[in-house]
Design a protein around this motif. Structure first.
Motif, PDB file in Angstrom:
ATOM      1  N   MET A   1       0.852  -1.196   0.000  1.00 44.13           N
ATOM      2  CA  MET A   1       0.000   0.000   0.000  1.00 44.13           C
ATOM      3  C   MET A   1       0.884   1.240   0.000  1.00 44.13           C
ATOM      4  N   PRO A   2       0.586   2.249  -0.836  1.00 46.35           N
ATOM      5  CA  PRO A   2       1.420   3.446  -0.890  1.00 46.35           C
ATOM      6  C   PRO A   2       1.307   4.256   0.393  1.00 46.35           C
ATOM      7  N   GLY A   3       2.399   4.923   0.766  1.00 53.00           N
ATOM      8  CA  GLY A   3       2.391   5.824   1.903  1.00 53.00           C
ATOM      9  C   GLY A   3       2.023   7.230   1.480  1.00 53.00           C
ATOM     10  N   GLU A   4       2.009   8.137   2.454  1.00 48.31           N
ATOM     11  CA  GLU A   4       1.575   9.513   2.197  1.00 48.31           C
ATOM     12  C   GLU A   4       2.420  10.181   1.120  1.00 48.31           C
ATOM     13  N   PHE A   5       3.733  10.071   1.218  1.00 49.59           N
ATOM     14  CA  PHE A   5       4.580  10.822   0.307  1.00 49.59           C
ATOM     15  C   PHE A   5       4.602  10.195  -1.088  1.00 49.59           C
ATOM     16  N   ASP A   6       4.479   8.881  -1.130  1.00 47.55           N
ATOM     17  CA  ASP A   6       4.346   8.225  -2.426  1.00 47.55           C
ATOM     18  C   ASP A   6       3.026   8.616  -3.079  1.00 47.55           C
ATOM     19  N   ILE A   8       1.434  11.477  -2.678  1.00 47.83           N
ATOM     20  CA  ILE A   8       1.585  12.840  -3.189  1.00 47.83           C
ATOM     21  C   ILE A   8       2.352  12.832  -4.507  1.00 47.83           C
ATOM     22  N   ARG A   9       3.423  12.052  -4.544  1.00 45.14           N
ATOM     23  CA  ARG A   9       4.244  12.021  -5.755  1.00 45.14           C
ATOM     24  C   ARG A   9       3.467  11.470  -6.944  1.00 45.14           C
ATOM     25  N   ARG A  10       2.713  10.392  -6.736  1.00 43.67           N
ATOM     26  CA  ARG A  10       2.066   9.717  -7.849  1.00 43.67           C
ATOM     27  C   ARG A  10       0.719  10.306  -8.239  1.00 43.67           C
ATOM     28  N   ARG A  11      -0.017  10.846  -7.262  1.00 40.79           N
ATOM     29  CA  ARG A  11      -1.394  11.268  -7.553  1.00 40.79           C
ATOM     30  C   ARG A  11      -1.588  12.791  -7.555  1.00 40.79           C
ATOM     31  N   PHE A  12      -0.785  13.515  -6.803  1.00 39.79           N
ATOM     32  CA  PHE A  12      -1.032  14.938  -6.637  1.00 39.79           C
ATOM     33  C   PHE A  12       0.017  15.832  -7.285  1.00 39.79           C
ATOM     34  N   THR A  13       1.016  15.259  -7.900  1.00 40.87           N
ATOM     35  CA  THR A  13       2.036  16.066  -8.563  1.00 40.87           C
ATOM     36  C   THR A  13       1.683  16.194 -10.041  1.00 40.87           C
ATOM     37  N   ARG A  92      -7.064   4.477   0.036  1.00 43.92           N
ATOM     38  CA  ARG A  92      -7.454   3.596  -1.059  1.00 43.92           C
ATOM     39  C   ARG A  92      -6.962   4.219  -2.355  1.00 43.92           C
ATOM     40  N   ASP A  93      -5.929   3.635  -2.921  1.00 40.90           N
ATOM     41  CA  ASP A  93      -5.245   4.258  -4.045  1.00 40.90           C
ATOM     42  C   ASP A  93      -6.171   4.465  -5.236  1.00 40.90           C
ATOM     43  N   GLU A  94      -7.004   3.484  -5.522  1.00 42.91           N
ATOM     44  CA  GLU A  94      -7.902   3.614  -6.675  1.00 42.91           C
ATOM     45  C   GLU A  94      -8.861   4.784  -6.495  1.00 42.91           C
ATOM     46  N   TRP A  95      -9.398   4.931  -5.277  1.00 39.46           N
ATOM     47  CA  TRP A  95     -10.317   6.039  -4.991  1.00 39.46           C
ATOM     48  C   TRP A  95      -9.593   7.371  -5.123  1.00 39.46           C
ATOM     49  N   VAL A  96      -8.395   7.463  -4.536  1.00 35.16           N
ATOM     50  CA  VAL A  96      -7.634   8.713  -4.587  1.00 35.16           C
ATOM     51  C   VAL A  96      -7.276   9.069  -6.025  1.00 35.16           C
ATOM     52  N   ALA A  97      -6.907   8.082  -6.809  1.00 42.38           N
ATOM     53  CA  ALA A  97      -6.553   8.332  -8.209  1.00 42.38           C
ATOM     54  C   ALA A  97      -7.722   8.933  -8.972  1.00 42.38           C
ATOM     55  N   ALA A  98      -8.922   8.392  -8.756  1.00 44.01           N
ATOM     56  CA  ALA A  98     -10.108   8.907  -9.452  1.00 44.01           C
ATOM     57  C   ALA A  98     -10.459  10.306  -8.971  1.00 44.01           C
ATOM     58  N   MET A  99     -10.396  10.524  -7.659  1.00 46.26           N
ATOM     59  CA  MET A  99     -10.686  11.855  -7.126  1.00 46.26           C
ATOM     60  C   MET A  99      -9.693  12.877  -7.675  1.00 46.26           C
ATOM     61  N   ALA A 100      -8.406  12.524  -7.666  1.00 50.25           N
ATOM     62  CA  ALA A 100      -7.383  13.448  -8.157  1.00 50.25           C
ATOM     63  C   ALA A 100      -7.573  13.738  -9.637  1.00 50.25           C
ATOM     64  N   SER A 101      -8.019  12.738 -10.396  1.00 53.15           N
ATOM     65  CA  SER A 101      -8.271  12.939 -11.815  1.00 53.15           C
ATOM     66  C   SER A 101      -9.383  13.959 -12.038  1.00 53.15           C
ATOM     67  N   GLY A 102     -10.473  13.843 -11.270  1.00 57.92           N
ATOM     68  CA  GLY A 102     -11.562  14.803 -11.387  1.00 57.92           C
ATOM     69  C   GLY A 102     -11.154  16.188 -10.956  1.00 57.92           C
ATOM     70  N   PHE A 103     -10.410  16.270  -9.858  1.00 56.91           N
ATOM     71  CA  PHE A 103      -9.954  17.565  -9.343  1.00 56.91           C
ATOM     72  C   PHE A 103      -9.044  18.249 -10.352  1.00 56.91           C
ATOM     73  N   HIS A 104      -8.067  17.506 -10.854  1.00 56.86           N
ATOM     74  CA  HIS A 104      -7.145  18.084 -11.825  1.00 56.86           C
ATOM     75  C   HIS A 104      -7.848  18.418 -13.133  1.00 56.86           C
ATOM     76  N   GLY A 105      -8.801  17.575 -13.531  1.00 60.40           N
ATOM     77  CA  GLY A 105      -9.526  17.847 -14.761  1.00 60.40           C
ATOM     78  C   GLY A 105     -10.262  19.172 -14.714  1.00 60.40           C
ATOM     79  N   CYS A 106     -10.904  19.467 -13.590  1.00 63.39           N
ATOM     80  CA  CYS A 106     -11.595  20.750 -13.448  1.00 63.39           C
ATOM     81  C   CYS A 106     -10.590  21.891 -13.431  1.00 63.39           C
TER      82      CYS A 106
END
Length: 319
Positions: A1-6, A8-13, A92-106
C-alpha cells in the motif's frame, strides 16, 4: 500500500503552466502578473454534509475544485492556483486516483495550476484553497448594489436541489431531466467567463450556493439596500418540466442551493449590455427583480401590485 509521500508524488504532482515552483517543497512559488490584485478563497466539502459518502470520487474531485473556482468567478477574477488539503479515513489508491483525476480535470479546464496541499488521516474532507487575479480595483464585491439596479441570475438555479431530492428522497423526475438535475448537483460549471465579462458592469455579485434568496440577502446586507422580486422572467419552465410541480419549482428556484450560478446586480440603464453579454456567452441571464432603497429585506411583487414579504433564510450549517 502506498504511503503519504508516495501518494503525493504519484497522484497529486501535476505539471504547471504559470507557476515558478509547484508540488514537492514546503510551499509553492508564483509571480502575480503586473497590475493584478490577488484574490484568495477556500470552500470545504465534508462527507455527509456536502456530499453522499458513495458519490463517485471523480465527480467529488471535480466539484471540490469547481465550487472554489466559482468563488473567483463571483468576484470577476481569473482562477490561477489551487491547493488541496485532504483528510482520508483510509488510503485507497484507486479512490484517490479517481478523485485526483476529477480535481485536476476541473483545474486544467479553467487554466488553474494545482500547486500543493496536505494529506492526513481523518473523516473524509476536502478543503481546497484557490488563488486568483483580478485587475487592480476591478473586483466585484457584495457591497456595491445601489437603488435602481436590476437583479440578474445566470442559468437555472434549482436544478441541483431537484437532483438532491431525487437522490435523497427519491423524488420522481422526468426521465430526460433526472440526469441533468443530478449532473447539476455533482458537476457544477463555474461561470468564470461571465464573471470576467461583468467587470465594470456588475455593481455586486456572488455565487448561489445556499439558496437564491438567502444569498441575495448577503448582497443586501453588505450594500444596505432592499430588493423586490418579480416572477415575470424567472426561468421556471425547466424546473417545472423536470418535476411537474409548479410550486416545488418556485421553491427550489428561490431556496435551492448548490447550483453555483452567479447572482448579480447591474444598473438598469446598462440592461442592453447584460443582454449582449448573455448572447456572446450563450448563457441565459434572467432579470428577476430590482434593488430599492431601504433596510435589507426581500419582497415579492404580486400581479395586483401588492407585495409579499419573502422568507430569506438560506442554508446554515449550524442551524
Amino acid at each position: 500500500m502506498p504511503g503519504e509521500f508516495d501518494l503525493i508524488r504519484r497522484r497529486f504532482t501535476r505539471s504547471v503552466t504559470h507557476t515558478d515552483l509547484g508540488v514537492g517543497d514546503d510551499g509553492a512559488l508564483f509571480t502575480p502578473r503586473a497590475g493584478m490584485q490577488m484574490v484568495v478563497s477556500t470552500d470545504m466539502l465534508v462527507s455527509g454534509t456536502h456530499f453522499f459518502a458513495d458519490v463517485a470520487p471523480e465527480l467529488l474531485g471535480w466539484k471540490a475544485a469547481a465550487v472554489n473556482i466559482s468563488d473567483m468567478a463571483a468576484m470577476g477574477a481569473e482562477p490561477r492556483w489551487m491547493l488541496l488539503a485532504l483528510s482520508l479515513p483510509h488510503l485507497r489508491d484507486e479512490w484517490v486516483a479517481a478523485m485526483a483525476s476529477g480535481f485536476h480535470g476541473c483545474c486544467a479546464g479553467f487554466g488553474v495550476d494545482w500547486v500543493g496541499g496536505d494529506t492526513t488521516r481523518g473523516p473524509l474532507n476536502l478543503c481546497p484553497t484557490i488563488i486568483g487575479e483580478v485587475p487592480h480595483g476591478q473586483a466585484i464585491v457584495r457591497s456595491g448594489a445601489r437603488a435602481g439596479d436590476d437583479i440578474w441570475v445566470s442559468g437555472v438555479p434549482g436544478l441541483a436541489a431537484l437532483g438532491l431530492r431525487a437522490l435523497r428522497d427519491d423524488l420522481p423526475l422526468a426521465d430526460d431531466w433526472r440526469e441533468r438535475c443530478v449532473g447539476a448537483l455533482h458537476k457544477p460549471t463555474p461561470r468564470v467567463a461571465l464573471g470576467v465579462g461583468l467587470r465594470g458592469l456588475a455593481t455586486a455579485a456572488l455565487d448561489v450556493s445556499d439558496g437564491l434568496c438567502g444569498d441575495l440577502m448577503h448582497i443586501l446586507e453588505r450594500s444596505n439596500v432592499a430588493a423586490v422580486l418579480s416572477d415575470v422572467e424567472w426561468p421556471l419552465q425547466p424546473l417545472i418540466a423536470a418535476c411537474g410541480d409548479a410550486l416545488l419549482a418556485r421553491r427550489t428556484f428561490l431556496a435551492g442551493g448548490d447550483d453555483y450560478e452567479l447572482l448579480f446586480t447591474a444598473p438598469a440603464h446598462r440592461r442592453a449590455e447584460v443582454e449582449a453579454l448573455s448572447l456572446r456567452l450563450a448563457l441565459p441571464l434572467a432579470r428577476i427583480g430590482a434593488i430599492e432603497a431601504g433596510s435589507p429585506h426581500i419582497e415579492l411583487l404580486l400581479d395586483d401590485g401588492s407585495r409579499l414579504p419573502m422568507n430569506t433564510r438560506g442554508f446554515d450549517h449550524f442551524s
